[in-house]
Design a protein around this motif. Structure first.
Motif, mmCIF file in Angstrom:
data_model
loop_
_atom_site.group_PDB
_atom_site.id
_atom_site.type_symbol
_atom_site.label_atom_id
_atom_site.label_comp_id
_atom_site.label_asym_id
_atom_site.label_seq_id
_atom_site.Cartn_x
_atom_site.Cartn_y
_atom_site.Cartn_z
ATOM 1 N N ILE A 1 0.856 -1.180 0.000
ATOM 2 C CA ILE A 1 0.000 0.000 0.000
ATOM 3 C C ILE A 1 0.894 1.232 0.000
ATOM 4 O O ILE A 1 1.856 1.320 0.775
ATOM 5 N N GLY A 2 0.589 2.174 -0.863
ATOM 6 C CA GLY A 2 1.388 3.383 -0.931
ATOM 7 C C GLY A 2 0.531 4.630 -0.798
ATOM 8 O O GLY A 2 -0.677 4.604 -1.040
ATOM 9 N N MET B 1 -4.318 7.048 -1.880
ATOM 10 C CA MET B 1 -3.800 5.741 -1.505
ATOM 11 C C MET B 1 -3.889 4.804 -2.705
ATOM 12 O O MET B 1 -4.879 4.813 -3.449
ATOM 13 N N ILE B 2 -2.843 4.021 -2.880
ATOM 14 C CA ILE B 2 -2.755 3.137 -4.035
ATOM 15 C C ILE B 2 -2.238 1.772 -3.588
ATOM 16 O O ILE B 2 -1.782 1.599 -2.458
ATOM 17 N N GLY C 1 -6.451 0.624 -5.647
ATOM 18 C CA GLY C 1 -6.667 0.135 -4.292
ATOM 19 C C GLY C 1 -8.120 -0.140 -3.975
ATOM 20 O O GLY C 1 -8.482 -0.325 -2.816
ATOM 21 N N SER C 2 -8.972 -0.201 -4.997
ATOM 22 C CA SER C 2 -10.396 -0.414 -4.763
ATOM 23 C C SER C 2 -10.680 -1.792 -4.188
ATOM 24 O O SER C 2 -11.653 -1.978 -3.454
ATOM 25 N N ASP C 3 -9.817 -2.785 -4.474
ATOM 26 C CA ASP C 3 -10.066 -4.124 -3.951
ATOM 27 C C ASP C 3 -9.851 -4.204 -2.446
ATOM 28 O O ASP C 3 -10.358 -5.110 -1.789
ATOM 29 N N LEU C 4 -9.121 -3.229 -1.871
ATOM 30 C CA LEU C 4 -8.957 -3.162 -0.422
ATOM 31 C C LEU C 4 -9.864 -2.097 0.201
ATOM 32 O O LEU C 4 -9.823 -1.891 1.405
ATOM 33 N N LYS D 1 -16.012 2.954 0.615
ATOM 34 C CA LYS D 1 -14.600 2.809 0.952
ATOM 35 C C LYS D 1 -14.395 2.861 2.461
ATOM 36 O O LYS D 1 -15.287 3.244 3.208
ATOM 37 N N GLY D 2 -13.199 2.471 2.887
ATOM 38 C CA GLY D 2 -12.884 2.492 4.304
ATOM 39 C C GLY D 2 -12.914 3.892 4.885
ATOM 40 O O GLY D 2 -12.858 4.894 4.149
#
Length: 256
Positions: free
Chosen positions: A102-103, A116-117, A129-132, A181-182
């Motif tokens: 994660i970046g 975030m990517i 990063g959509s899968d997380l 999203k989170g």
């Protein structure tokens, strides 16, 4: 056993060819740069003990971001590709328990806004990063210092315009009903010498047993100190002066 990452350490790493050199470097108009200027912006560890460094360089051709993987036997580099904009820079890095990278990326050469990517460690390619369900970051503040706790929670710091640094938690389990999203949960102010910390940390990490450590130069004197951190109150207690810029834990020891 403690292992330190110092400038001498990097000089001792054997030269390696960067993978994926066929991918075109992102370019942008740059002025007054006569030589590449490289910053090490993140340090993390994979589950197999491999350390990963992320660095960003400003060159005549544009911004160049790369990953450096190294252990006791070897090292290799991978160019980071498919960033949104030509002046994007990777500003932080964290390996999850299942070795996803994660970046935090700056969309403006090191300053907000940030996103975030996820970076694929095999080929260096960036995804959203959509899968997380990584949260959306507020555009008016700096996000940095990703850290993974032993129970799998992700923490970070935010720095607002007034110069106050706070601890936050990235809650990926309880998603926003609006974005899916989170969420970002604000925790404590970071406190040093009974005053709010006025500049950001250099690094934040958890030990395998749950202690929290930070690297900072709280008085902006050019001297870095290792601190223990009370995550409930944000209180930072100095432990020792250290000549390093990033810290992280492997499974067995702290590394700098």
């Amino acid at each position: 056993m403690t292992s330190r990452i110092t400038p001498k350490t990097f000089k001792e790493i054997p030269p390696t060819k960067v993978d994926k050199t066929d991918i075109k470097t992102e370019t942008t108009s740059l002025a007054l740069y006569t030589e590449p200027t490289e910053r090490i912006t993140g340090l993390t560890a994979l589950s197999n003990g491999t350390f990963v460094i992320v660095s960003t360089a400003l060159t005549r051709e544009g911004n160049y971001n790369k990953l450096l993987f190294f252990d006791n036997q070897s090292s290799k580099s991978k160019k980071i590709s498919e960033l949104k904009k030509s002046n994007c820079t990777i500003e932080n890095l964290l390996a999850t328990k299942d070795d996803k990278l994660i970046g935090i990326v700056s969309l403006n050469g090191g300053i907000p806004p940030f996103e975030m990517i996820i970076i694929n460690p095999k080929n260096g390619k960036v995804s959203s990063g959509s899968d997380l369900s990584l949260p959306e970051l507020l555009p008016d503040r700096r996000f940095s210092n990703l850290a993974l706790s032993p129970d799998g929670r992700i923490y970070a710091t935010t720095l607002r315009r007034e110069g106050i640094t706070r601890l936050v938690q990235l809650d990926l389990d309880n998603r926003s009903m609006i974005t899916g999203k989170g969420n970002i949960v604000t925790l404590s102010l970071l406190m040093f010498d009974e005053q709010p910390l006025q500049n950001d940390l250099l690094s934040l990490t958890f030990s395998p047993s749950g202690e929290v450590y930070a690297l900072a130069d709280p008085k902006n004197e050019g001297t870095n100190f290792l601190f223990s951190v009370d995550i409930e109150t944000g209180e930072m207690k100095p432990m020792s002066m250290v000549a390093v810029d990033k810290i992280t834990f492997s499974r067995k020891s702290i590394s700098m």
